[in-house]
Scaffold this motif. Sequence first.
Motif, PDB file in Angstrom:
ATOM      1  N   SER A  35       0.860  -1.337   0.138  1.00  0.00           N
ATOM      2  CA  SER A  35       0.154   0.052  -0.041  1.00  0.00           C
ATOM      3  C   SER A  35       0.954   1.132  -0.055  1.00  0.00           C
ATOM      4  CB  SER A  35      -0.984   0.096   1.198  1.00  0.00           C
ATOM      5  OG  SER A  35      -1.711  -1.156   1.244  1.00  0.00           O
ATOM      6  N   GLU A  36       0.462   2.219  -0.766  1.00  0.00           N
ATOM      7  CA  GLU A  36       1.051   3.565  -0.769  1.00  0.00           C
ATOM      8  C   GLU A  36       1.475   4.031   0.949  1.00  0.00           C
ATOM      9  OE1 GLU A  36      -0.972   6.749  -2.460  1.00  0.00           O
ATOM     10  OE2 GLU A  36       0.867   7.748  -2.985  1.00  0.00           O
ATOM     11  N   GLY A  37       2.551   4.359   0.992  1.00  0.00           N
ATOM     12  CA  GLY A  37       3.088   4.837   2.285  1.00  0.00           C
ATOM     13  C   GLY A  37       3.727   3.813   3.123  1.00  0.00           C
ATOM     14  N   THR A  38       3.615   2.482   2.784  1.00  0.00           N
ATOM     15  CA  THR A  38       4.291   1.315   3.659  1.00  0.00           C
ATOM     16  C   THR A  38       5.697   0.904   2.976  1.00  0.00           C
ATOM     17  OG1 THR A  38       3.169  -0.230   2.207  1.00  0.00           O
ATOM     18  CG2 THR A  38       1.977   0.462   3.977  1.00  0.00           C
ATOM     19  N   LYS A  59      12.647   0.490   0.542  1.00  0.00           N
ATOM     20  CA  LYS A  59      12.119   1.863   0.477  1.00  0.00           C
ATOM     21  C   LYS A  59      11.369   1.933   1.787  1.00  0.00           C
ATOM     22  CE  LYS A  59      10.435   5.761  -2.269  1.00  0.00           C
ATOM     23  NZ  LYS A  59       9.828   6.096  -3.484  1.00  0.00           N
ATOM     24  N   SER A 116       8.941   4.145   2.345  1.00  0.00           N
ATOM     25  CA  SER A 116       7.442   4.402   2.117  1.00  0.00           C
ATOM     26  C   SER A 116       7.155   4.533   0.680  1.00  0.00           C
ATOM     27  CB  SER A 116       7.366   5.995   2.740  1.00  0.00           C
ATOM     28  OG  SER A 116       5.835   6.357   2.408  1.00  0.00           O
ATOM     29  N   HIS A 125       5.580   4.732  -2.863  1.00  0.00           N
ATOM     30  CA  HIS A 125       4.867   5.899  -3.632  1.00  0.00           C
ATOM     31  C   HIS A 125       4.205   4.857  -4.973  1.00  0.00           C
ATOM     32  CE1 HIS A 125       3.877   9.471  -5.982  1.00  0.00           C
ATOM     33  NE2 HIS A 125       3.930  10.087  -4.878  1.00  0.00           N
ATOM     34  N   ASP A 149       6.258   4.127  -7.740  1.00  0.00           N
ATOM     35  CA  ASP A 149       7.152   3.202  -7.626  1.00  0.00           C
ATOM     36  C   ASP A 149       6.777   1.868  -8.414  1.00  0.00           C
ATOM     37  OD1 ASP A 149       8.011   4.279  -4.332  1.00  0.00           O
ATOM     38  OD2 ASP A 149       8.845   4.807  -6.194  1.00  0.00           O
ATOM     39  N   VAL A 188       1.545  -1.197  -6.349  1.00  0.00           N
ATOM     40  CA  VAL A 188       1.219  -0.176  -5.103  1.00  0.00           C
ATOM     41  C   VAL A 188      -0.193   0.172  -5.238  1.00  0.00           C
ATOM     42  CG1 VAL A 188       1.964   1.992  -3.984  1.00  0.00           C
ATOM     43  CG2 VAL A 188       3.718   0.734  -5.258  1.00  0.00           C
ATOM     44  N   PRO A 218      -3.589   2.450  -3.627  1.00  0.00           N
ATOM     45  CA  PRO A 218      -3.907   3.694  -2.996  1.00  0.00           C
ATOM     46  C   PRO A 218      -3.986   3.391  -1.346  1.00  0.00           C
ATOM     47  CG  PRO A 218      -5.222   3.335  -4.645  1.00  0.00           C
ATOM     48  CD  PRO A 218      -4.305   2.193  -4.560  1.00  0.00           C
TER      49      PRO A 218
END
Lengths: 112, 114
Positions: free
Chosen positions: B14-17, B78, B80, B82, B85, B112, B114
């Motif tokens: 998920s985005e941000g993980t 990484k 987090s 995006h 990515d 990835v 949202p």
Amino acid sequence: EPEVTQTPSHQVTQMGQEVILRCVPISNHLYFYWYRQILGQKVEFLVSFYNNEISEKSEIFDDQFSVERPDGSNFTLKIRSTKLEDSAMYFCASRGDTEFFHFGNGTRLTVT
Amino acid sequence: AQSVTQLDSHVSVSEGTPVLLRCNYSSSYSPSLFWYVQHPNKGLQLLLKYTSAATLVKGINGFEAEFKKSETSFHLTKPSAHMSDAAEYFCVVSGPTGFQKLVFGTGTRLLVSP
């Protein structure tokens, strides 16, 4: 920043026809390479070229394939009689005397 | 002969993980290792490289990788993710010096959401 450029971006050809894929490496680079990527598969080494001769080739690079550096700028890959299984993305790469490979955006070859 | 094994064909985050893409290498000599990224219908872009200097290598777009000789690993991380990515990532080994060629892994597709 200098780039490796490949033309055309897409090439469609009929089985048995000859194709030439063109690459312009970065101007001061010494080593040149062709790789290919069949759809959904990994990127495979075809051939390396240095000092106007092939330095290494893979088992994929049979007599149907040839490479040439006809002038100071171009580096070409020729397939003499294309087969359906030659359909792939073909990447050209060049490097100077470091480990850094610079890849072009590829030529997508479709053999029908 | 040198080779690399990418342990996952697909990774979904998920985005941000955080992102973890795993790679193990095999080489009879001290290898040079790379991560390349390929966005859809694009060429191969170098993310980062390891060439026997610092074992923790920082690359572009916030990616980094750690060379662990004891584990023969070179995992890409990484903190987090995006949306941008999302792409195919290739672990690559080369060497020895000279006419060295790159040997690619089979790739890991990073998805990835949202």
